[in-house]
Design a protein around this motif. Structure first.
Motif, PDB file in Angstrom:
ATOM      1  N   LEU A   1      58.924  10.105  16.528  1.00 17.00           N
ATOM      2  CA  LEU A   1      58.781  10.882  17.683  1.00 17.00           C
ATOM      3  C   LEU A   1      60.088  11.474  18.236  1.00 17.00           C
ATOM      4  CD1 LEU A   1      56.839  11.918  19.634  1.00 17.00           C
ATOM      5  CD2 LEU A   1      56.608   9.749  20.922  1.00 17.00           C
ATOM      6  N   GLU A   2      61.061  10.343  18.314  1.00 14.33           N
ATOM      7  CA  GLU A   2      62.150  10.833  19.062  1.00 14.33           C
ATOM      8  C   GLU A   2      63.062  11.942  18.258  1.00 14.33           C
ATOM      9  OE1 GLU A   2      66.672   8.648  19.870  1.00 14.33           O
ATOM     10  OE2 GLU A   2      64.525   7.371  19.688  1.00 14.33           O
ATOM     11  N   ASP A   3      62.802  11.801  16.843  1.00  9.18           N
ATOM     12  CA  ASP A   3      63.549  12.865  16.107  1.00  9.18           C
ATOM     13  C   ASP A   3      62.875  14.078  16.389  1.00  9.18           C
ATOM     14  OD1 ASP A   3      65.496  11.159  15.247  1.00  9.18           O
ATOM     15  OD2 ASP A   3      64.101  10.511  13.394  1.00  9.18           O
ATOM     16  N   ALA A   4      61.590  14.333  16.481  1.00  7.55           N
ATOM     17  CA  ALA A   4      60.789  15.311  16.410  1.00  7.55           C
ATOM     18  C   ALA A   4      61.172  16.038  18.019  1.00  7.55           C
ATOM     19  CB  ALA A   4      59.254  15.206  16.665  1.00  7.55           C
ATOM     20  N   LEU A   5      61.225  15.193  19.165  1.00 11.55           N
ATOM     21  CA  LEU A   5      61.302  15.705  20.346  1.00 11.55           C
ATOM     22  C   LEU A   5      63.134  16.278  20.469  1.00 11.55           C
ATOM     23  CD1 LEU A   5      59.845  12.946  22.569  1.00 11.55           C
ATOM     24  CD2 LEU A   5      59.059  15.267  22.183  1.00 11.55           C
ATOM     25  N   ALA A   6      63.860  15.431  19.620  1.00 14.13           N
ATOM     26  CA  ALA A   6      65.225  16.127  19.708  1.00 14.13           C
ATOM     27  C   ALA A   6      65.386  17.395  18.997  1.00 14.13           C
ATOM     28  CB  ALA A   6      66.048  14.985  18.943  1.00 14.13           C
ATOM     29  N   TRP A   7      64.408  17.612  17.861  1.00 13.50           N
ATOM     30  CA  TRP A   7      64.434  18.858  17.277  1.00 13.50           C
ATOM     31  C   TRP A   7      63.765  20.011  18.603  1.00 13.50           C
ATOM     32  CZ3 TRP A   7      65.484  21.628  12.850  1.00 13.50           C
ATOM     33  CH2 TRP A   7      66.138  20.832  11.846  1.00 13.50           C
ATOM     34  N   HIS A   8      62.984  19.525  19.219  1.00 15.06           N
ATOM     35  CA  HIS A   8      62.511  20.404  20.246  1.00 15.06           C
ATOM     36  C   HIS A   8      63.469  20.914  21.335  1.00 15.06           C
ATOM     37  CE1 HIS A   8      60.195  21.774  23.842  1.00 15.06           C
ATOM     38  NE2 HIS A   8      60.716  20.748  24.464  1.00 15.06           N
ATOM     39  N   LEU A   9      64.409  20.146  21.513  1.00 15.75           N
ATOM     40  CA  LEU A   9      65.429  20.169  22.703  1.00 15.75           C
ATOM     41  C   LEU A   9      66.389  21.199  22.242  1.00 15.75           C
ATOM     42  CD1 LEU A   9      65.188  16.878  24.668  1.00 15.75           C
ATOM     43  CD2 LEU A   9      64.082  19.127  25.318  1.00 15.75           C
ATOM     44  N   HIS A  10      66.470  21.287  20.763  1.00 16.60           N
ATOM     45  CA  HIS A  10      67.593  22.078  20.277  1.00 16.60           C
ATOM     46  C   HIS A  10      66.947  23.415  19.561  1.00 16.60           C
ATOM     47  CE1 HIS A  10      70.478  19.025  21.479  1.00 16.60           C
ATOM     48  NE2 HIS A  10      69.859  18.342  20.807  1.00 16.60           N
ATOM     49  N   PRO A  11      66.394  24.348  20.133  1.00 20.33           N
ATOM     50  CA  PRO A  11      65.950  25.390  19.608  1.00 20.33           C
ATOM     51  C   PRO A  11      66.613  26.242  18.532  1.00 20.33           C
ATOM     52  CG  PRO A  11      65.886  25.652  21.855  1.00 20.33           C
ATOM     53  CD  PRO A  11      66.634  24.684  21.608  1.00 20.33           C
ATOM     54  N   ASP A  12      67.931  26.121  18.429  1.00 20.68           N
ATOM     55  CA  ASP A  12      68.678  26.504  17.502  1.00 20.68           C
ATOM     56  C   ASP A  12      68.495  25.781  15.985  1.00 20.68           C
ATOM     57  OD1 ASP A  12      70.106  24.544  18.751  1.00 20.68           O
ATOM     58  OD2 ASP A  12      71.895  24.938  17.676  1.00 20.68           O
ATOM     59  N   GLN A  13      68.067  24.665  16.076  1.00 21.65           N
ATOM     60  CA  GLN A  13      67.685  23.819  14.909  1.00 21.65           C
ATOM     61  C   GLN A  13      66.239  23.808  14.506  1.00 21.65           C
ATOM     62  OE1 GLN A  13      69.421  20.030  15.148  1.00 21.65           O
ATOM     63  NE2 GLN A  13      71.484  20.747  15.804  1.00 21.65           N
ATOM     64  N   MET A  14      65.467  24.722  15.575  1.00 21.49           N
ATOM     65  CA  MET A  14      64.027  24.589  14.967  1.00 21.49           C
ATOM     66  C   MET A  14      63.566  25.189  13.614  1.00 21.49           C
ATOM     67  SD  MET A  14      62.611  23.015  17.472  1.00 21.49           S
ATOM     68  CE  MET A  14      60.941  23.279  17.061  1.00 21.49           C
ATOM     69  N   PRO A  15      62.663  25.158  13.049  1.00 23.34           N
ATOM     70  CA  PRO A  15      62.300  25.498  11.656  1.00 23.34           C
ATOM     71  C   PRO A  15      61.993  26.832  11.662  1.00 23.34           C
ATOM     72  CG  PRO A  15      60.575  24.127  12.546  1.00 23.34           C
ATOM     73  CD  PRO A  15      61.479  23.916  13.456  1.00 23.34           C
ATOM     74  N   SER A  16      61.585  27.541  12.737  1.00 26.28           N
ATOM     75  CA  SER A  16      61.283  29.030  12.535  1.00 26.28           C
ATOM     76  C   SER A  16      61.405  29.562  14.001  1.00 26.28           C
ATOM     77  CB  SER A  16      59.758  29.390  11.981  1.00 26.28           C
ATOM     78  OG  SER A  16      59.042  28.795  12.808  1.00 26.28           O
ATOM     79  N   GLY A  17      62.128  30.712  14.069  1.00 23.33           N
ATOM     80  CA  GLY A  17      61.818  31.357  15.259  1.00 23.33           C
ATOM     81  C   GLY A  17      62.374  30.898  16.856  1.00 23.33           C
ATOM     82  N   GLY A  18      62.356  29.864  17.016  1.00 18.61           N
ATOM     83  CA  GLY A  18      62.609  29.219  18.334  1.00 18.61           C
ATOM     84  C   GLY A  18      61.543  29.277  19.256  1.00 18.61           C
ATOM     85  N   GLY A  19      61.761  28.840  20.397  1.00 18.41           N
ATOM     86  CA  GLY A  19      60.908  28.632  21.566  1.00 18.41           C
ATOM     87  C   GLY A  19      59.629  28.258  21.339  1.00 18.41           C
TER      88      GLY A  19
END
Length: 281
Positions: A195-213
């Motif tokens: 969960l912590e890793d997933a939230l960390a991804w969420h707080l860094h849109p530039d590292q999101m798997p697609s599109g961002g936002g």
């Protein structure tokens, strides 16, 4: 019980049927990042404990005490098994078995199963073996160890978040009457860490798997499978809750150090502590 061979350290999982419910996969993490978070979820020093073992087993707690010079002793002719309550809810990626004793027969074929609810939920009478072959204990893998002393590690082919680990020992090498086992280690990643890793991804849109936002945030949160809840129903939050939480987290930029702590919901299910099994872990 047919067993498929999988030697120590092999990547392929072999056949492992009988598993129902959602499987888990690392959430947008590289193999190196995932390995960094690996911990022994069956470590007594971190709160893991023995729920039960076959009646012939002597000192089963020695299998999880972290000391490879101590051992659980068993009669080789017995139907051998052990149930471990993990230190926390988590995904098991590898199981390590240690057998160093010289005057002991060695483990050969064994089966690994797991679940989230305490086994006593099955019945008021603790007849654990009567439930081993049912869907109350989903299969995680079947393995054959090599005939040698020391440590052997086995990749778990089917992954799910579990709190209770069952290992059944079916056969052994050698003719000694005693079957000793020094250690069992369940190497994996806690649900809180996922969960912590997933939230960390969420707080860094530039590292999101697609599109961002928000769309990417929703994709990330949707990639986390629901927690299993045997004989009960757990509902996934509607999409607007994903987006609302994502927007709030983005504004606050909160610390991830507490994500997944006591009472923190993971996809709608509370993350309880040891002894509170109604919340599945």
């Amino acid at each position: 019980l047919p067993l498929s061979h999988m030697g120590p350290g092999r990547e392929d999982g072999g056949h492992a049927g009988g598993l129902t419910g959602p499987l888990t996969e690392p959430a947008h993490m590289t193999q190196e990042e995932d390995d960094e978070h690996h911990m022994n979820l069956a470590d007594a020093d971190d709160g893991a404990s023995i729920v039960a073992a076959n009646k012939e087993a002597k000192k089963p707690e020695k299998a999880i005490d972290g000391d490879d010079d101590s051992y659980m002793k068993n009669s080789c002719s017995a139907q051998k098994w052990i149930i471990i309550e993990l230190s926390q809810l988590g995904r098991i990626d590898e199981l390590e078995i240690v057998n160093k004793e010289m005057y002991s027969s060695r483990l050969k074929d064994f089966t690994v199963r797991g679940r989230q609810l305490h086994p006593r939920k099955d019945s008021s009478i603790p007849d654990y073996p009567s439930w081993f072959g049912t869907d109350h204990w989903p299969l995680l893998g079947e393995f054959t160890a090599a005939n040698r002393k020391g440590s052997q590690t086995f990749k778990i082919p089917l992954k799910r978040r579990i709190r209770y680990l069952l290992v059944q020992f079916h056969s052994h090498y050698g003719s000694e009457e005693v079957c000793a086992l020094n250690s069992i280690r369940a190497l994996g990643v806690s649900a809180a860490q996922e969960l912590e890793d997933a939230l960390a991804w969420h707080l860094h849109p530039d590292q999101m798997p697609s599109g961002g936002g928000l769309d990417a945030s929703k994709e990330l949160f949707d990639s986390l499978p629901l927690l299993e809840a045997t004989h009960s129903h757990v509902h996934k939050p509607p999409p607007q809750q994903h987006q609302g939480f994502a927007a709030q987290a983005g504004r606050e930029g909160g610390s991830m150090s507490g994500a997944g702590g006591a009472g923190m919901p993971i996809n709608g299910a509370p993350n309880g502590g040891s002894g509170n099994t109604a919340g599945a872990g």
